[in-house]
Motif scaffolding. Structure first.
Motif, short mmCIF file in Angstrom:
data_model
loop_
_atom_site.label_atom_id
_atom_site.label_comp_id
_atom_site.label_asym_id
_atom_site.label_seq_id
_atom_site.Cartn_x
_atom_site.Cartn_y
_atom_site.Cartn_z
N ASP A 129 0.83 -1.20 0.00
CA ASP A 129 0.00 0.00 0.00
C ASP A 129 0.87 1.25 0.00
OD1 ASP A 129 -2.52 1.37 0.11
OD2 ASP A 129 -2.26 1.65 2.27
N PHE A 130 1.89 1.26 0.84
CA PHE A 130 2.84 2.38 0.86
C PHE A 130 3.56 2.53 -0.48
CE2 PHE A 130 7.44 3.22 1.46
CZ PHE A 130 7.36 4.59 1.55
N ALA A 131 4.03 1.42 -1.03
CA ALA A 131 4.77 1.48 -2.30
C ALA A 131 3.89 1.99 -3.42
CB ALA A 131 5.33 0.10 -2.64
N TYR A 132 2.67 1.47 -3.52
CA TYR A 132 1.78 1.93 -4.60
C TYR A 132 1.48 3.41 -4.48
CZ TYR A 132 -2.40 3.22 -7.01
OH TYR A 132 -3.29 3.92 -7.78
N HIS A 133 1.13 3.87 -3.29
CA HIS A 133 0.76 5.27 -3.16
C HIS A 133 1.96 6.20 -3.32
CE1 HIS A 133 -3.06 3.63 -1.77
NE2 HIS A 133 -3.54 4.75 -2.27
N GLY A 134 3.15 5.73 -2.96
CA GLY A 134 4.35 6.52 -3.23
C GLY A 134 4.62 6.65 -4.71
N ILE A 135 4.49 5.54 -5.45
CA ILE A 135 4.67 5.57 -6.91
C ILE A 135 3.59 6.42 -7.56
CG2 ILE A 135 4.57 4.13 -8.99
CD1 ILE A 135 5.96 1.93 -7.29
N ALA A 136 2.35 6.28 -7.11
CA ALA A 136 1.26 7.08 -7.67
C ALA A 136 1.47 8.57 -7.43
CB ALA A 136 -0.08 6.63 -7.08
N ALA A 137 1.97 8.93 -6.24
CA ALA A 137 2.25 10.34 -5.96
C ALA A 137 3.34 10.86 -6.88
CB ALA A 137 2.66 10.51 -4.50
N PHE A 138 4.38 10.07 -7.10
CA PHE A 138 5.46 10.47 -8.00
C PHE A 138 4.95 10.62 -9.44
CE2 PHE A 138 8.91 9.30 -10.92
CZ PHE A 138 9.78 10.35 -10.67
N PHE A 139 4.16 9.65 -9.90
CA PHE A 139 3.58 9.72 -11.25
C PHE A 139 2.71 10.96 -11.40
CE2 PHE A 139 3.61 5.05 -12.94
CZ PHE A 139 4.98 5.08 -12.95
N TYR A 140 1.84 11.19 -10.42
CA TYR A 140 0.94 12.34 -10.51
C TYR A 140 1.71 13.66 -10.46
CZ TYR A 140 -3.98 11.26 -10.93
OH TYR A 140 -5.21 10.93 -11.43
N HIS A 168 -1.50 9.96 1.57
CA HIS A 168 -1.82 8.54 1.75
C HIS A 168 -0.54 7.72 1.87
CE1 HIS A 168 -5.04 5.31 0.78
NE2 HIS A 168 -4.05 4.75 1.43
N ALA A 169 0.47 8.05 1.06
CA ALA A 169 1.74 7.31 1.14
C ALA A 169 2.41 7.51 2.50
CB ALA A 169 2.68 7.77 0.02
N ILE A 170 2.41 8.73 3.01
CA ILE A 170 3.02 8.99 4.32
C ILE A 170 2.29 8.23 5.42
CG2 ILE A 170 3.38 10.77 6.08
CD1 ILE A 170 3.98 12.69 3.77
N LEU A 171 0.97 8.31 5.42
CA LEU A 171 0.19 7.62 6.45
C LEU A 171 0.29 6.10 6.30
CD1 LEU A 171 -2.94 9.94 6.54
CD2 LEU A 171 -1.08 9.81 8.20
N SER A 172 0.42 5.60 5.07
CA SER A 172 0.61 4.16 4.86
C SER A 172 1.98 3.72 5.35
CB SER A 172 0.46 3.82 3.37
OG SER A 172 -0.86 4.01 2.95
N ALA A 173 2.98 4.57 5.20
CA ALA A 173 4.32 4.25 5.73
C ALA A 173 4.28 4.15 7.25
CB ALA A 173 5.33 5.30 5.27
N ILE A 174 3.56 5.06 7.88
CA ILE A 174 3.44 5.01 9.35
C ILE A 174 2.73 3.72 9.76
CG2 ILE A 174 2.33 6.11 11.33
CD1 ILE A 174 2.82 8.81 9.85
N ARG A 175 1.67 3.36 9.04
CA ARG A 175 0.94 2.13 9.36
C ARG A 175 1.81 0.91 9.12
NH1 ARG A 175 -4.66 1.20 6.57
NH2 ARG A 175 -3.37 1.27 4.71
N TRP A 176 2.56 0.90 8.02
CA TRP A 176 3.43 -0.22 7.71
C TRP A 176 4.49 -0.40 8.79
CZ3 TRP A 176 8.01 0.17 3.93
CH2 TRP A 176 8.55 -1.09 3.69
N LYS A 177 5.02 0.71 9.28
CA LYS A 177 6.05 0.66 10.32
C LYS A 177 5.49 0.09 11.62
CE LYS A 177 9.79 3.46 12.04
NZ LYS A 177 10.39 4.78 12.07
N SER A 178 4.19 0.23 11.86
CA SER A 178 3.60 -0.26 13.11
C SER A 178 3.30 -1.76 13.08
CB SER A 178 2.32 0.52 13.41
OG SER A 178 1.30 0.18 12.50
#
Length: 152
Positions: free
Chosen positions: A87-98, A141-151
């Motif tokens: 989820d973090f990876a996808y939203h990070g890539i999507a943010a970069f693409f956008y 979304h990518a930042i919040l997903s990274a926080i969730r992934w870290k938990s």
């Protein structure tokens, strides 16, 4: 707020995706991404290359975000940490693409301001604004997903 932070280590499913952070951002991502897609499709696509990239990004992210939403709603992730990382990876890539698509679209729009069709210019201005809003949503979304992934 305590209920959202207490469940950051869990991936929601069902209606829970509409009540938890960052998953509540799926719907605005779909709305603003769809608006970019519609507005760019309504204009004269000149030059084709940058606006083709904008169309690819908006359609790709719209489809993948919708699929991601359905997977999370159906509970296909089985609350595994690897899905949180994906989820973090996808939203990070999507943010970069956008972001790259937004910059390209803004440049094309600036070049159109003296063009013969003023309506296309206005549609492109709207598309640029919505594209930057979509970029911001995917980035948050990518930042919040990274926080969730870290938990996990």
């Amino acid at each position: 707020m305590a209920s959202n932070t207490a469940t950051m280590g869990n991936l929601p499913s069902g209606i829970g995706i509409c009540t938890t952070i960052p998953d509540i951002l799926y719907v605005p991502e779909l709305i603003f991404g769809g608006l970019v897609w519609i507005l760019v499709a309504c204009t004269l696509v000149v030059p084709a290359n940058p606006q083709g990239w904008v169309m690819f990004v908006s359609v790709f992210c719209f489809i993948i975000t919708f699929i991601w939403l359905v997977v999370f709603a159906c509970g296909g992730h089985h609350n595994k940490g690897s899905w949180a990382g994906a989820d973090f990876a996808y939203h990070g890539i999507a943010a970069f693409f956008y972001l790259s698509a937004s910059v390209a679209l803004a440049r094309v729009t600036l070049d159109m301001r003296d063009g013969p069709i003023f309506q296309n210019y206005q549609l492109d201005i709207s598309a640029v604004v919505f594209s930057y809003v979509a970029t911001l949503l995917y980035f948050i979304h990518a930042i919040l997903s990274a926080i969730r992934w870290k938990s996990f």
